[in-house]
Design a protein around this motif. Structure first.
Motif: not given
Length: 145
Positions: A81-85, A29-38, A96-102
Motif C-alpha cells: 500500500k502506498t500513499k502520496k500526498e 498501474g496507469s493513472e486511470l486506475t487505483n490498483v497497481s499490479g505488483f 493511493s495505490s494498492y497491490g496484492k501479490f502471491q
C-alpha cells in the motif's frame, strides 16, 4: 519498383487490433486506475544444506507479508500500500495505490518442512528451506518365479 509480399489476412489483423484497442481497459498501474499490479522478482538457489528463496519486496511492510506451507507448497503472499500526498500553497493532491501479490513454489521431497525460516531485511525476504539427508537404500532384487 518495391516488392511486397501479399498477405490476405493483414486487413483482418488490422481490424482486430482496432477493435481490441476500442474496448481495452486502462493499463494496470496507469493513472486511470487505483490498483497497481505488483509481481515481485524472485531468486532461487540451492546450497549444500538448504534451498534459498529471495523475494524483492520494496515498500512492503514486514507485517503485510505472509509465508505459508501447505501440502508441500510454499506460498509467499502479501500486499503493498502506498500513499502520496502533496500539500502546496495553492493545491492539495493525494494518490493511493494498492497491490496484492502471491507466489507459490512446490518443494522438493528432500526438504525439512519443520525448520523453514524466513527473514525480511531492507525490502528483501529470504526463506531458507533446509535439506534432509535421505539414506540411500540399496536396490532390492526381486526373484522372478
Amino acid at each position: 519498383m518495391l516488392l511486397t509480399k501479399f498477405d490476405p489476412m493483414r486487413d483482418f489483423r488490422d481490424l482486430e487490433e482496432r477493435m481490441a484497442s476500442a474496448f481495452r481497459f486502462p493499463e494496470i498501474g496507469s493513472e486511470l486506475t487505483n490498483v497497481s499490479g505488483f509481481t515481485p522478482s524472485v531468486n532461487t538457489r540451492e546450497g549444500d544444506y538448504a534451498y534459498h528463496v529471495e523475494v524483492d519486496l520494496p515498500g512492503v511492510k514486514k507485517d503485510d507479508i505472509h509465508v505459508d506451507l501447505k501440502d508441500n507448497v510454499l506460498t509467499i503472499s502479501g500486499e503493498r500500500k502506498t500513499k502520496k500526498e502533496v500539500k502546496e500553497k495553492d493545491y492539495y493532491k493525494k494518490e493511493s495505490s494498492y497491490g496484492k501479490f502471491q507466489r507459490s513454489f512446490t518443494l522438493p521431497d528432500n526438504t525439512d518442512a519443520e525448520n523453514i525460516e524466513a527473514n525480511c531485511k531492507d525490502g528483501v525476504l529470504e526463506v531458507v528451506i533446509p535439506k534432509v539427508e535421505r539414506s540411500k537404500k540399496e536396490t532390492k532384487k526381486i526373484k522372478i518365479k
